[in-house]
Design an enzyme around this catalytic site. Sequence first.
Site, PDB file in Angstrom:
ATOM      1  N   GLU A 241       0.832  -1.210   0.000  1.00 22.39           N
ATOM      2  CA  GLU A 241       0.000   0.000   0.000  1.00 22.39           C
ATOM      3  C   GLU A 241       0.866   1.259   0.000  1.00 22.39           C
ATOM      4  OE1 GLU A 241      -3.709   0.308   2.454  1.00 22.39           O
ATOM      5  OE2 GLU A 241      -2.682   2.040   3.294  1.00 22.39           O
ATOM      6  N   ARG A 267      -3.965  33.606 -17.038  1.00 21.24           N
ATOM      7  CA  ARG A 267      -4.400  34.681 -16.142  1.00 21.24           C
ATOM      8  C   ARG A 267      -3.513  35.912 -16.340  1.00 21.24           C
ATOM      9  NH1 ARG A 267      -8.386  36.971 -13.123  1.00 21.24           N
ATOM     10  NH2 ARG A 267      -7.532  38.039 -11.304  1.00 21.24           N
TER      11      ARG A 267
END
Length: 386
Positions: A241, A267
């Site tokens: 994991e 932007r």
Amino acid sequence: MNFDLPTDTAAMCQALTAFARRDLRGAETFTPEDFRRRWSLTGKQGVLGLTVPEEYGGSGMDAVSAVALMEALGVGTDDTGFGFSVAAHLFACLMPIAEFGTPEQKLRWLPRLSSGELIAAHAITEPEAGSDIFAMRTTAELRGDEYVLNGTKAFATNAPVADILLVQAVTSPGGGFFGLTTFIIESGTRGLRTGPPYSKVGLRGSPTGEVYLEDVCVPRDCLLGSPGAGAAVFSASMRWERTCLFGVYLGAMRRVLDSTIEFANEREQFGTSIGEFQAVSHRIVDMVASVESARLMLFKAADDLSHGGNGEIWSALAKIAVSEAAVRLGLDAIQVRGSLGVIDGEAETLLRDALPSRIVSGTNEIQKNNLARALGLGRRRPVRRR
Ligand SMILES: Cc1cc2nc3c(=O)[nH]c(=O)nc-3n(C[C@H](O)[C@H](O)[C@H](O)COP(=O)(O)OP(=O)(O)OC[C@H]3O[C@@H](n4cnc5c(N)ncnc54)[C@H](O)[C@@H]3O)c2cc1C
């Protein structure tokens, strides 16, 4: 180190990202029905059994390919919680069954868990036993031919929807490493209940919940591994994991990084794109450096696991690197976006999803304790006498 992926794995990564973009987007909110629908689709893609041996319905891949595919999943879906659930199922449940199960258990469970028919959870943590798993209070007592389990588990990923649960319990009180045993328990078993999903800061697409065991009777063939092998099962599942699950975070970071660069170019303030300002462009370069170094470390950990290393050191280092990078990236991606970063969107979602990553699979503090021990720190040295 050579992390070149086989051609078919690279092609699978592309296909998986495309699938996730199309079918696993836009659902940070959890409903059991939608979760099952996506689970079944994901199973059909072969993702749920990636590292499971082919004879048991999986694809038999190694950890390096698995990390690459988890990364591809994380790039494609904007629901990192769903990716987290998929990875917890595969690496913390199916892999322990593949490694410790009897041939009968593997044949009974792995094909259906790999295909997407069933969902699994691994319940270790308890309300009073988190980092200190040996403080767990859930007991399994042998009575005749059956074990009887009692206790409460907390924070189990997928538990609210699981069809089978791997449950850790004390079989020899005071037995330390050899005092725990793992059981495979079906969700309909009498005395077993699961709670509703917690409301979490992030990973909202991943249902996490409690498990209540009241006089749950199971036959001996529900044991995963031998009696007393629980801690070994737990350690093996965490190795998988800690390495492979964090590939999902790598993918999420790459996705947000790309959109951050796009944002900085589009932007405009003071008559030019904000990406022209060094404060912004350097921040983005730092973000790239942080993601790429975490990525290298994770692939190194996967390589180590694939080549039979015990994985402990590299997986701990990589887990810390990826989780800390994810939190920083979330903060930086918000900062680059200004006010737009703090309203609903990819950047704030990444930050929220990243917060649990420093806690799950053993907190980063516990990883550092383990690493310090591996480095020989804190060992008392004999006092030198003149
Ligand atoms: C989204 C999510 C999914 C999860 N999924 C699962 C799952 O599937 N199955 C499962 O069993 N559990 C699962 N967990 C639980 C997780 O494994 C635990 O939360 C984790 O092990 C830490 O335990 P705790 O939260 O009780 O923290 P505690 O152990 O109480 O720790 C609290 C704080 O103290 C620190 N601390 C504790 N001991 C030490 C020490 N010796 N040295 C230094 N610092 C220390 C910790 O690092 C932490 O910062 C999940 C948790 C989350 C958030």
